[in-house]
Design a protein around this motif. Structure first.
Motif, short mmCIF file in Angstrom:
data_model
loop_
_atom_site.label_atom_id
_atom_site.label_comp_id
_atom_site.label_asym_id
_atom_site.label_seq_id
_atom_site.Cartn_x
_atom_site.Cartn_y
_atom_site.Cartn_z
N MET A 1 0.90 -1.44 -0.33
CA MET A 1 0.14 0.38 0.43
C MET A 1 0.61 0.92 -0.26
N PRO A 2 1.22 1.26 -0.70
CA PRO A 2 2.77 2.55 -0.87
C PRO A 2 2.00 3.74 -0.47
N ASP A 3 0.36 3.98 -1.51
CA ASP A 3 -0.41 5.41 -1.50
C ASP A 3 -0.56 5.27 -0.02
N LEU A 4 -0.06 4.75 1.35
CA LEU A 4 -0.71 4.61 2.27
C LEU A 4 0.05 4.71 3.64
N TYR A 5 -0.54 5.25 5.08
CA TYR A 5 0.11 6.13 5.52
C TYR A 5 -0.36 5.81 6.92
N LEU A 6 0.51 4.94 7.40
CA LEU A 6 -0.32 4.98 9.14
C LEU A 6 -0.34 6.66 9.88
N LYS A 7 -1.79 6.97 10.60
CA LYS A 7 -1.68 7.87 11.48
C LYS A 7 -1.82 7.22 12.74
N LYS A 8 -1.41 8.42 13.11
CA LYS A 8 -1.97 7.91 15.07
C LYS A 8 -3.00 8.87 15.47
N CYS A 9 -4.30 8.06 16.18
CA CYS A 9 -5.69 9.10 16.72
C CYS A 9 -5.59 9.06 17.97
N ARG A 10 -6.34 9.72 18.64
CA ARG A 10 -6.69 9.28 20.12
C ARG A 10 -8.67 8.64 19.76
N TYR A 13 -13.38 6.88 23.15
CA TYR A 13 -13.54 6.19 24.29
C TYR A 13 -11.98 6.08 25.27
N CYS A 14 -11.49 5.16 25.02
CA CYS A 14 -10.12 4.45 25.87
C CYS A 14 -9.32 5.77 25.77
N LEU A 15 -9.64 6.47 25.13
CA LEU A 15 -7.86 6.74 25.40
C LEU A 15 -6.70 6.54 24.77
N LYS A 16 -6.75 5.93 24.32
CA LYS A 16 -5.09 4.93 24.26
C LYS A 16 -5.04 5.91 22.46
N GLU A 17 -4.05 5.57 22.28
CA GLU A 17 -3.61 6.37 20.63
C GLU A 17 -3.43 4.66 19.67
N THR A 18 -4.81 4.75 18.56
CA THR A 18 -4.66 3.92 17.60
C THR A 18 -4.38 4.37 16.50
N ASP A 19 -3.57 3.56 15.54
CA ASP A 19 -2.83 3.68 14.35
C ASP A 19 -4.34 3.07 13.26
N THR A 20 -4.62 4.05 12.00
CA THR A 20 -5.46 3.67 10.75
C THR A 20 -4.25 4.45 9.76
N LYS A 21 -5.16 3.67 9.03
CA LYS A 21 -4.47 4.16 7.84
C LYS A 21 -4.94 5.46 6.76
N PHE A 89 -10.28 -5.29 8.04
CA PHE A 89 -9.66 -4.67 7.47
C PHE A 89 -9.98 -3.06 7.50
N SER A 90 -10.34 -3.30 8.80
CA SER A 90 -10.31 -1.32 10.11
C SER A 90 -8.49 -0.75 9.64
N ALA A 91 -7.86 -2.30 9.41
CA ALA A 91 -6.53 -1.58 9.26
C ALA A 91 -6.06 -1.86 7.97
N THR A 92 -6.35 -1.84 6.99
CA THR A 92 -5.68 -2.14 6.04
C THR A 92 -6.29 -1.27 5.09
N GLU A 93 -6.39 -1.91 3.65
CA GLU A 93 -6.76 -0.90 2.53
C GLU A 93 -8.07 -1.74 2.87
N ARG A 94 -8.87 -0.47 2.01
CA ARG A 94 -10.61 -1.57 2.23
C ARG A 94 -11.35 -0.83 1.15
N SER A 95 -12.15 -1.61 0.43
CA SER A 95 -13.06 -1.39 -0.81
C SER A 95 -14.24 -1.16 0.30
N VAL A 96 -14.93 -0.83 -0.85
CA VAL A 96 -16.35 0.73 -0.79
C VAL A 96 -17.29 -0.41 0.22
#
Ligand SMILES: [Zn+2]
Length: 222
Positions: A1-10, A13-21, A89-96
């Protein structure tokens, strides 16, 4: 997935950081924009990566979500979170289809956590756009209809841009454009008319409204 990067979001609810594409900004290429604001992308679709599932607690959210109330947190903990599916798939590339499912769960979470109506309406519009991509016109228009009704409620209860979550003139244009998308000439005419006659709507919104109404008239000879 060269066009995507991992972004950290808080997670709200649990206030922890989670990675999302996310789509790398240098790969975002706009092809054209539909009248209701839906942007068609040449490369990876930016809308596909807006809903986020927290990898720690399963909560599904959008970055527009606001702080959760204590009673809402309790409800999530006791009744909701354990029922939510873990979506790899919430952590990877997604289809429509996958992102459509995520948007529906995200809207459900927005309702459960009492997010602003403007946030719920925004998610409803995105669901209608995902159906547009799937060429499911019936579902698309049904979600457009639900969204415009939500925006009309927002209009009736409007206080100010910060509390309501959308500038007044943008809201007027949104409602007009959604009626135009539905092919509802009477309502489109009435709402665009409010913009044309208004003394407070900005010149930029007036110009956009005029262009949209002209385009509508070309496509729907009356
Ligand atoms: Zn979480």
């Amino acid at each position: 997935m060269p066009d995507l990067y991992l972004k950290k979001c808080r997670c709200p609810y649990c206030l922890k950081e989670t990675d999302t594409k996310r789509v790398l900004s240098r790969h975002i290429r706009v092809e054209h924009t539909d009248m209701d604001g839906f942007v068609h992308y040449q490369g990876p679709n930016v809308y596909f990566y807006e809903p986020i599932q927290c990898s720690h607690c399963r909560f599904i959210f959008h970055e527009a979500f606001e702080k959760l109330r204590p009673d809402v947190r309790t409800l999530l903990e006791t009744d909701i979170l354990s029922m939510l599916p873990v979506l790899p798939f919430s952590a990877t590339e997604r289809s429509v289809k996958q992102v459509l499912y995520l948007y529906k769960l995200c809207l459900y979470m927005a309702q459960v956590t009492l997010q602003k109506d403007s946030i719920q309406a925004m998610l409803g519009i995105r669901i209608s756009w995902m159906y547009r991509l799937l060429e499911d016109l019936e579902q698309e228009l049904s979600w457009t209809m639900r969204s415009v009704q939500k925006y009309e409620t927002i209009y009736l209860e409007y206080s100010d841009a910060v509390r309501t979550g959308i500038p007044h003139d943008v809201l007027l244009l949104r409602i007009s454009d959604l009626y135009a998308t539905l092919g509802d000439t009477d309502n489109a005419k009435q709402w665009y008319g409010l913009i044309f006659q208004s003394k407070t709507v900005s010149d930029r919104i007036k110009k956009e409204a005029r262009e949209h109404w002209e385009l509508y008239r070309e496509q729907h000879p009356i």
